[in-house]
Design a protein around this motif. Structure first.
Motif, PDB file in Angstrom:
ATOM      1  N   SER A 160       0.742  -1.291   0.034  1.00 12.04           N
ATOM      2  CA  SER A 160       0.052   0.120  -0.007  1.00 12.04           C
ATOM      3  C   SER A 160       0.880   1.322   0.005  1.00 12.04           C
ATOM      4  O   SER A 160       0.374   2.390  -0.226  1.00 12.04           O
ATOM      5  N   GLY A 161       2.182   1.263   0.350  1.00 12.13           N
ATOM      6  CA  GLY A 161       2.906   2.492   0.269  1.00 12.13           C
ATOM      7  C   GLY A 161       2.962   3.008   1.646  1.00 12.13           C
ATOM      8  O   GLY A 161       3.304   4.266   1.709  1.00 12.13           O
ATOM      9  N   TRP A 162       2.419   2.469   2.784  1.00 15.01           N
ATOM     10  CA  TRP A 162       2.009   3.223   4.105  1.00 15.01           C
ATOM     11  C   TRP A 162       3.161   2.946   4.993  1.00 15.01           C
ATOM     12  O   TRP A 162       3.470   1.533   5.234  1.00 15.01           O
ATOM     13  N   VAL A 163       4.068   3.990   5.718  1.00 10.48           N
ATOM     14  CA  VAL A 163       5.167   3.670   6.411  1.00 10.48           C
ATOM     15  C   VAL A 163       4.450   3.699   7.799  1.00 10.48           C
ATOM     16  O   VAL A 163       3.859   4.664   8.414  1.00 10.48           O
ATOM     17  N   PRO A 164       4.207   2.494   8.710  1.00  8.92           N
ATOM     18  CA  PRO A 164       3.593   2.285   9.792  1.00  8.92           C
ATOM     19  C   PRO A 164       4.029   2.934  11.156  1.00  8.92           C
ATOM     20  O   PRO A 164       3.437   3.331  11.795  1.00  8.92           O
ATOM     21  N   THR A 165       5.349   2.915  11.172  1.00 14.03           N
ATOM     22  CA  THR A 165       5.938   3.623  12.336  1.00 14.03           C
ATOM     23  C   THR A 165       7.018   4.848  12.038  1.00 14.03           C
ATOM     24  O   THR A 165       8.310   4.566  12.024  1.00 14.03           O
ATOM     25  N   PRO A 166       6.537   6.043  11.577  1.00 12.88           N
ATOM     26  CA  PRO A 166       7.571   7.037  11.487  1.00 12.88           C
ATOM     27  C   PRO A 166       8.318   7.444  12.648  1.00 12.88           C
ATOM     28  O   PRO A 166       7.448   7.675  13.662  1.00 12.88           O
ATOM     29  N   PHE A 167       9.264   7.836  12.683  1.00 10.70           N
ATOM     30  CA  PHE A 167      10.184   8.318  13.858  1.00 10.70           C
ATOM     31  C   PHE A 167       9.609   9.721  14.162  1.00 10.70           C
ATOM     32  O   PHE A 167       9.375  10.449  13.412  1.00 10.70           O
ATOM     33  N   PRO A 168       9.133   9.673  15.409  1.00 10.25           N
ATOM     34  CA  PRO A 168       8.467  11.089  15.986  1.00 10.25           C
ATOM     35  C   PRO A 168       9.267  12.260  16.215  1.00 10.25           C
ATOM     36  O   PRO A 168      10.257  12.120  16.947  1.00 10.25           O
ATOM     37  N   ALA A 169       8.919  13.271  15.953  1.00  6.09           N
ATOM     38  CA  ALA A 169       9.921  14.583  15.959  1.00  6.09           C
ATOM     39  C   ALA A 169       9.479  15.121  17.587  1.00  6.09           C
ATOM     40  O   ALA A 169       8.864  16.399  17.304  1.00  6.09           O
ATOM     41  N   ILE A 170       9.893  14.490  18.517  1.00  9.35           N
ATOM     42  CA  ILE A 170       9.339  15.143  19.922  1.00  9.35           C
ATOM     43  C   ILE A 170      10.442  15.299  20.898  1.00  9.35           C
ATOM     44  O   ILE A 170      10.478  15.391  21.925  1.00  9.35           O
ATOM     45  N   TRP A 171      11.589  16.082  20.256  1.00  5.43           N
ATOM     46  CA  TRP A 171      12.985  16.059  20.828  1.00  5.43           C
ATOM     47  C   TRP A 171      13.236  17.720  21.120  1.00  5.43           C
ATOM     48  O   TRP A 171      14.140  17.924  22.011  1.00  5.43           O
ATOM     49  N   ASP A 172      12.449  18.603  20.781  1.00  2.00           N
ATOM     50  CA  ASP A 172      12.851  19.928  20.713  1.00  2.00           C
ATOM     51  C   ASP A 172      12.154  20.597  21.940  1.00  2.00           C
ATOM     52  O   ASP A 172      11.264  20.012  22.580  1.00  2.00           O
ATOM     53  N   ASP A 173      12.259  21.936  22.025  1.00  2.18           N
ATOM     54  CA  ASP A 173      11.757  22.597  23.322  1.00  2.18           C
ATOM     55  C   ASP A 173      10.311  22.444  23.345  1.00  2.18           C
ATOM     56  O   ASP A 173       9.645  22.590  24.578  1.00  2.18           O
ATOM     57  N   ASP A 174       9.671  22.634  22.333  1.00  2.00           N
ATOM     58  CA  ASP A 174       8.153  22.522  22.301  1.00  2.00           C
ATOM     59  C   ASP A 174       7.441  21.164  22.679  1.00  2.00           C
ATOM     60  O   ASP A 174       6.486  21.401  23.046  1.00  2.00           O
ATOM     61  N   PHE A 175       8.328  19.986  22.856  1.00  2.00           N
ATOM     62  CA  PHE A 175       7.863  18.822  23.485  1.00  2.00           C
ATOM     63  C   PHE A 175       8.603  18.658  24.884  1.00  2.00           C
ATOM     64  O   PHE A 175       8.319  17.297  25.303  1.00  2.00           O
ATOM     65  N   ALA A 176       9.073  19.643  25.554  1.00  2.00           N
ATOM     66  CA  ALA A 176       9.883  19.323  26.757  1.00  2.00           C
ATOM     67  C   ALA A 176       8.804  18.930  27.864  1.00  2.00           C
ATOM     68  O   ALA A 176       8.846  17.772  28.719  1.00  2.00           O
ATOM     69  N   ALA A 177       7.643  19.535  27.888  1.00  2.00           N
ATOM     70  CA  ALA A 177       6.730  19.092  28.816  1.00  2.00           C
ATOM     71  C   ALA A 177       6.132  17.697  28.748  1.00  2.00           C
ATOM     72  O   ALA A 177       5.650  16.686  29.479  1.00  2.00           O
ATOM     73  N   TYR A 178       5.862  17.405  27.368  1.00  2.00           N
ATOM     74  CA  TYR A 178       5.413  16.305  26.745  1.00  2.00           C
ATOM     75  C   TYR A 178       6.420  14.804  27.149  1.00  2.00           C
ATOM     76  O   TYR A 178       5.932  13.981  27.541  1.00  2.00           O
ATOM     77  N   ARG A 179       7.721  15.319  27.075  1.00  2.00           N
ATOM     78  CA  ARG A 179       8.623  14.049  27.617  1.00  2.00           C
ATOM     79  C   ARG A 179       8.624  13.876  29.149  1.00  2.00           C
ATOM     80  O   ARG A 179       8.847  12.859  29.340  1.00  2.00           O
ATOM     81  N   GLU A 180       8.310  15.042  29.684  1.00  2.00           N
ATOM     82  CA  GLU A 180       8.012  14.878  31.264  1.00  2.00           C
ATOM     83  C   GLU A 180       6.826  13.857  31.639  1.00  2.00           C
ATOM     84  O   GLU A 180       6.797  13.345  32.504  1.00  2.00           O
TER      85      GLU A 180
END
Length: 457
Positions: A254-274
């Motif tokens: 189908s051409g679907w990439v099932p688990t793309p690497f998530p871009a959650i590493w910058d400052d805007d995701f700091a609280a999310y990583r906590e």
């Protein structure tokens, strides 16, 4: 209390070292690995008709509330201008720099309390859940219920819905028998209300492995009655149930990439990583090795998700994504692997010396995010992701994102194996890197592989 992602990164030193070495064990869902054999099951969805049981492998987030759409709109490039009951969409989200968090299918079943359901791997769902919980704490009218996949829920806890996909060139004939008349006209990614064997079901029109089909879903307790009726209706068309082995390879077609690497590493995701438990962050497998986590990230356009991007509203990452959209640097492709190089990897397992990294069939993944370097002329030109074997075409292949300068039909090299070798138990601690020649084809690849590629083989 479980270790948070932020704490784990501090312990490991950086995100790459954490994820390259993190254990992400293989899971077994309550579906037979094979009902006949995975090769014939693969062929069935392209030549006759197949039933894929999708009831167990995806996480579901049940959503509702009058403020829900505004929350989703604020974190997603998707448009919600015409979103309504009876429609589904492939939901995506990005970070401040326009890089992808993940994707999932958002079903708008009704305006009831749990009328919307986000289905997919937990990558995007966790980010949506975080934002919904935050909004709940601020007094917004929004609510949610998380339903983990069957492996994470454990035995004895049935999912809310059964989900069965009927797919293949004979699928319409089977469905005509199921309800004694023509297949209803349902637009792509629209939801119809139907009845099978006296059971009320909903049906999403879409396709999983490059073939048209319907995804039927309803109360899990009714699932056996529905699947029995499907098997009876499809008997004369050589219908096959698809086991877990074959199903895992369906995204390749189908051409679907099932688990793309998530871009959650910058400052805007700091609280999310906590907030996010480190155990839910996944693991990196593959030859791509960089101490800069940004080298692993994708834009929506890299993976063919640009069609989901609409700039008719404000959302997190809009300004950056607008600039990316002006001139995307990469595109999604299929890489058709060279037969001699694949055979050499297999041969290395049965001869003296250090073998190449083991190459599994029908799916080769030894990290939650499979990330292999793609070279042309000795320089990196992209990243290869999901890899596996498709029996109908007798081809080993992978989905990849490549620089736009790499032409269709050209030959590149996929670097297979790790150097340095990571510590996660899914990886052979004794193996060597090899290079696999691969021909660049479209994604989905069907017409190219069966005409142009084989004509030049």
């Amino acid at each position: 209390m479980s270790e948070t992602l932020a704490q784990a990164i501090t312990r490991a030193g950086n995100p790459v070292e954490l994820l390259r070495n993190q254990d992400w064990p293989s899971v077994t869902f309550p579906i037979q690995p094979e009902f006949t054999n995975w090769r014939d099951e693969q062929r069935a969805w392209s030549t006759t008709v197949a039933i894929m049981d999708q009831s167990h492998h995806m996480t579901q987030l049940f959503l509702g509330g009058s403020d829900l759409i505004s929350i989703l709109s604020g974190i997603s490039p998707n448009t919600f201008a015409t979103f309504r009951a009876g429609v589904a969409k492939q939901l995506i989200a990005v970070n401040h720099a326009g890089y992808l968090i993940g994707d999932g299918i958002l079903f708008y079943n009704s305006d009831d309390r749990e009328g919307l359901v986000l289905v997919g791997h937990h990558i995007l769902i966790d980010w949506v859940r975080y934002n919904v919980e935050k909004a709940e704490g601020e007094g917004k009218d929004v609510h949610h219920r998380l339903e983990a996949n069957s492996a994470m829920r454990g035995a004895g806890n049935d999912p809310t819905f059964f989900r069965y996909e009927i797919q293949g060139p004979e699928a319409d004939h089977v469905m005509e028998k199921l309800w004694g008349g023509p297949v209803p006209e349902v637009k792509f990614f629209h939801i119809a209300d139907l009845e099978i064997a006296g059971v009320k079901v909903k049906a999403l029109r879409h396709g999983m492995a490059g073939q048209p089909g319907f995804e039927f879903y309803g109360n899990y307790a009714d699932g056996q009655k529905v699947i029995d009726a499907m098997m009876e209706a499809g008997a004369e068309y050589d219908i096959r149930r698809v086991g877990a082995k074959a199903y895992s390879s369906s995204p390749l077609e189908s051409g679907w990439v099932p688990t793309p690497f998530p871009a959650i590493w910058d400052d805007d995701f700091a609280a999310y990583r906590e907030w996010l438990p480190a155990a839910r962050a996944g693991s990196i497998g593959g030859s791509l090795y960089s101490t800069d986590v940004h080298d692993y990230q994708f834009t929506p356009f890299d993976l063919g998700l640009g069609r989901s991007v609409k700039f008719d509203h404000d959302f997190h990452g809009r300004e950056a994504l607008e600039k990316i959209a002006e001139a995307p640097g990469r595109r999604k492709v299929t890489l058709l692997w060279n037969a001699e190089d694949v055979a050499a990897i297999v041969k290395s397992q049965v001869e003296p010396g250090v073998p190449a990294k083991f190459l599994d069939f029908p799916k080769a993944r030894y990290g939650f995010y499979q990330m292999d370097v793609v070279l042309q002329g000795g320089s990196q030109v992209g990243i290869s992701t999901d890899a596996g074997y498709v029996a109908l075409d007798q081809l080993y292949m992978s989905l990849a994102t490549l620089d736009n300068s790499v032409e269709e039909g050209s030959v590149v090299e996929v670097v297979w194996g790790e150097d340095p070798i990571s510590k996660k138990p899914q990886v052979d601690q004794k193996h060597r890197q090899v290079k696999i020649r691969a021909t660049v084809a479209p994604a989905p690849y069907h017409d190219y592989a069966r005409s142009v590629y084989r004509a030049n083989d």
